[in-house]
Structures are given as C-alpha cells and as structure tokens.
Write a protein that holds these residues in place. Structure first.
Motif, short mmCIF file in Angstrom:
data_model
loop_
_atom_site.label_atom_id
_atom_site.label_comp_id
_atom_site.label_asym_id
_atom_site.label_seq_id
_atom_site.Cartn_x
_atom_site.Cartn_y
_atom_site.Cartn_z
N UNK A 38 0.80 -1.12 0.09
CA UNK A 38 0.09 0.00 0.00
C UNK A 38 0.86 1.05 0.04
N UNK A 39 0.87 2.00 -1.25
CA UNK A 39 1.81 3.12 -1.24
C UNK A 39 1.35 4.04 -2.02
N UNK A 40 2.13 4.98 -2.60
CA UNK A 40 1.47 5.88 -3.57
C UNK A 40 0.90 5.47 -4.80
N UNK A 41 1.29 4.08 -5.20
CA UNK A 41 0.50 3.57 -6.66
C UNK A 41 -0.91 3.64 -6.04
N UNK A 42 -1.35 3.38 -4.90
CA UNK A 42 -2.81 3.03 -4.80
C UNK A 42 -3.51 4.37 -4.85
N UNK A 43 -3.12 5.48 -4.63
CA UNK A 43 -3.50 6.97 -4.85
C UNK A 43 -3.12 7.53 -6.11
N UNK A 44 -2.22 7.42 -6.67
CA UNK A 44 -1.94 8.07 -7.94
C UNK A 44 -1.95 6.92 -8.95
N UNK A 45 -1.30 6.03 -9.03
CA UNK A 45 -0.97 4.95 -10.27
C UNK A 45 -2.35 4.23 -10.83
N UNK A 46 -3.22 3.86 -9.73
CA UNK A 46 -4.35 2.95 -9.84
C UNK A 46 -5.32 3.82 -10.74
N UNK A 47 -5.92 5.05 -10.28
CA UNK A 47 -6.60 5.79 -11.15
C UNK A 47 -6.00 6.41 -12.56
N UNK A 48 -4.66 6.60 -12.38
CA UNK A 48 -4.06 6.98 -13.69
C UNK A 48 -4.11 6.12 -14.78
#
Length: 455
Positions: free
Chosen positions: A79-89
């Motif tokens: 659970x890191x930045x990818x969950x907030x930024x990358x997933x919806x990107x």
C-alpha cells in the motif's frame, strides 16, 4: 545518454507487454489451477481466518511476530503511492475498463501471492542471530536446488536489491512532494522521513511489526473512509461508474472520450501491470516479511497474502478509481496525476488536499520502512549478515538523498529491474507449483487445520 535511455525504455516496454504478462498472468493462472483456486474456493474461510482474526493472539507454531504483524509489514510495502496515484491513472491511459482487468489480475495475483508465502514459510530458516528469514531467494536455493536453484536465488535477490535502493529515493520524493504543498521543504521532509525510518528499522523486525500493525490499519481507514464519503456524495454516479468499468472492459469504444482508442491488449497490460505494482503479487517481496510469522502451517500464513490483495487492490485501488469516475474528473486528461486530490477537494474543499497529502505521506513512509528491511535481508542473503546491516545503512542514506536529487529517468531503470525480478520469481514459482499443491492438500484436507479453523 538519451539514446541509451530510449533503448532501455523500448526494451522494457516490450518486456512488460509480452514476456512479463505471459509469466505473470499465464503463470499465475497455472498456479491457481494447480492449487484449485484456493483464493475463490475457500474465500469465506480465508476471510474468517484473516479479517476475522486480525488482532487474535491465538496462534501456534514458531516464528518471531504474529501472523497479522507479518501481514501488516508486507501490506505496508504494497500500500503506497501507487494506490492513490497510479491506480486511477490507468483510467486516463486505457479507460475505465482497465479497472475490471485489474480486478481479474488481482484474483489471479491472490493465488500467486498465497503460493509465494506458502513456499516462503516452508523453506525459511534462522540466521546467525536466531531470526527467521525467508523469501524467493531461499525458496529457490533449497526448493529447486542444485546450481539452477542457487543461480535463480542469487538473481532474484540481486535484481530486487538494485531495484529497491533507487526506489527508496523515489518513494521519498513522492512523499515529500505533497508535504511541499503545505510549505515544508523537501530537504526537511526527507530528513524527517529518514529519522522516523531509522528509529523503526534499527529495532529489527519486531519493532517494524509493532509499528506497522498500528500504522497500516489507521492510514488505510483514513483513506477508505474519506474515499467512501466522496463516493457517497456522488452516489447517483456510482451505477454509471460501474457501467463504464464493465462495458469498457470488453468494448472500450462504447465508452467514448479521450481513451476510446484503447484496445483490449492495452487494457490487459494496464490492468495487470498496475495490479502487480500495487499488490506486489509476482514480485516475491511479501515472503521476506511473512517468513518471520508465527504459524502452524505454511497455508495458514499464505491466506494472509490473499488478505493483502483484497485490501490493497480490491478495496483501496477501487476506491481511488471510483472517486475519479464518480466526480467526472476522468474526462479531463490534465487530471491524470492529481485526479484523486481534486476528487477529494470536490467534497472536502481545500481540506481534501491535506487528506491526500497525509495519506500519501503515511502510505509512502510505511513502504519505505519495510523496503529498507527488505534490502537488509537481500544483502544478508547475498553477502552475509554483516553486509546486510551495511546495506540497511545505505538504504537509509538513499532516503536522505531524496531531499537533494531528482531521478528524472529512474522509472525506466526501475521498470527494467523490476521486470527481471518478476520474470525470475514467476519462473521459479511455476517450477515449484507441484509442491504448493501438496501443501494445500495437506492443509485443507486435514481436520487438524481446516476443520478446526471453521469452528
């Protein structure tokens, strides 16, 4: 230099679009078939044994930390930045349909992560200090055996270590970025992160576990609750959001918009690759944490890997994606990197920026804590316990470095080395999939383990 970077980028693009996805999805599917789709077949039992026993101390067997503490440490990494930024990107890249593909990849990945942890427990050992250690490197050396096993163990550990070290710096930069919006310099943020990480990681796995078992539920709860409030405030758009996800998964052009040109192949690549980045299934990272857990059977700890994928991808990543869809921000390409922040602002005003910044900081801080531990264990496997501690110090220096440098092209090299980690790890998992099946049968067909847990 530019020519070299472009060449590596093109090669990495091809590597992730074909060989990696074949071993990641194809290999993961093969493993799931061989273990009888444990992640679906026994899902109610798994939920009861994980979500239902997160804070239970009723465990048996040997180990250094509790099952939930080990899972919290592994989850802190994923659970890191990818969950907030990358997933919806990926919505902006391949359309809403990629979210459905991410779910499918997560179901397959849950079986892979289960298998990784099961083998990690089976082949774990104790080091010179009496601590339990394990992971793909140990699994391949002992499980595959011979020269091939030793070479694969060395490669998976070496590639992973050289991927994590620069990643620590990038993680620090991503954590300091949102804090800079609040008027705090990146240098100060990096130094603060370094101090906090040092205070935790130099206490060993027990202190790491004690911190992450409190930190992970708290930070996840803050983000999930805030995200659900945004979704609830736009409840009338939820049916349309799910329509776009399911229709877009099979007929991207029916959705329209700037991503209408995305084909099925792009959806599969975006969903599967981002799913791997998010929940780390296929990387082989989680067993380095889970090998320390107290457990009476490898499969009992393996179920926590399924718990991690559900928490990380099915819950957190889905919420990140939905807040972008229900607020309509997916229609604006300029929102690709800040969509979640703007979605939160639509409900909470400027406080939304603070919430996202806080969650990003906590998510990345927890990730850095655990991957510094990973680098220590990788260095320990490759060069011995003393060098492992030196590698831990180097990792902490990489945090400080995040306050002073900018790795503009680091993503290219990180994708390349991570691809090598995934490829070697998945080949090893496929070779050992028969052993995983034996352990699954031993657990779920044995009343001592399975039927006892159903009561």
């Amino acid at each position: 230099m530019k020519f070299i970077i472009e060449g590596i980028s093109q090669l990495t693009e091809w590597f992730w679009s074909r060989p990696i996805l074949i071993v990641l999805l194809g290999g993961g599917l093969l493993i799931s078939i061989r273990i009888g789709f444990v992640q679906l077949r026994y899902l109610p039992f798994i939920l009861k044994q994980t979500f239902g026993k997160m804070f239970s101390s009723d465990v048996g067997g040997e180990g250094s930390v509790s099952p939930f503490q080990a899972a919290s440490a592994a989850l802190a990494s994923s659970i890191g930045a990818a969950n907030i930024v990358v997933a919806p990107a990926i919505i902006f890249t391949a359309g809403p349909g990629a979210i459905f593909r991410m779910w499918i990849a997560a179901i397959i990945g849950a079986g892979t992560k289960f298998a990784e942890i099961v083998l990690g427990i089976k082949y774990r050992e104790t080091n010179e200090e009496g601590e339990y250690v394990g992971g793909p490197a140990y699994t391949f050396k002992k499980g595959i055996g011979g020269t091939l096993g030793k070479v694969m163990g060395y490669l998976v550990a070496f590639f992973f270590m050289i991927e994590i070290l620069p990643s620590i710096t990038l993680q620090t930069i991503s954590a300091a970025g949102p804090i800079e919006q609040l008027g705090i310099s990146r240098i100060f943020s990096a130094l603060l992160i370094a101090v906090l990480v040092i205070l935790v990681v130099y206490g060993g796995i027990k202190r790491i576990a004690q911190i992450t078992e409190k930190m992970v539920p708290l930070m996840a709860a803050i983000y999930i609750i805030a995200g659900l409030i945004v979704i609830f405030m736009n409840i009338d758009q939820v049916p349309n959001a799910f329509r776009m996800i399911f229709v877009g998964a099979f007929n991207p052009r029916a959705i329209g918009g700037g991503f209408a040109g995305a084909g099925i192949a792009a959806l599969i690549k975006a969903g599967a690759a981002r799913g791997c980045y998010s929940n780390e299934a296929g990387m082989g990272s989680a067993p380095y944490a889970h090998a320390t857990a107290v457990t009476d059977h490898p499969c009992r700890q393996g179920m926590w890997g399924i718990f991690e994928v559900i928490s990380d991808t099915i819950i957190v990543c889905t919420i990140s994606s939905l807040v972008v869809l229900v607020t309509g921000l997916y229609e604006n390409p300029d929102m690709k990197d800040i969509g979640v922040e703007r979605a939160f602002n639509s409900t909470f005003g400027n406080f939304g920026t603070f919430l996202v910044s806080l969650c990003l900081f906590l998510f990345v801080l927890s990730t850095i804590i655990v991957i510094v531990f990973y680098t220590e264990k990788l260095g320990e496997y490759l060069f011995g316990i003393k060098v492992g501690k030196i590698v831990r110090s180097i990792s902490c220096f990489m945090i400080v470095l995040g306050g002073f440098v900018s790795f503009d092209n680091a993503g290219v090299f990180l994708d390349a080395t991570l691809g090598l980690v995934v490829f070697v790890n998945m080949i090893g998992m496929i070779l050992l999939s028969g052993e995983i099946r034996e352990l699954v049968d031993d657990f779920f067909k044995n009343p001592k383990f399975y039927h006892k847990g159903k009561k």
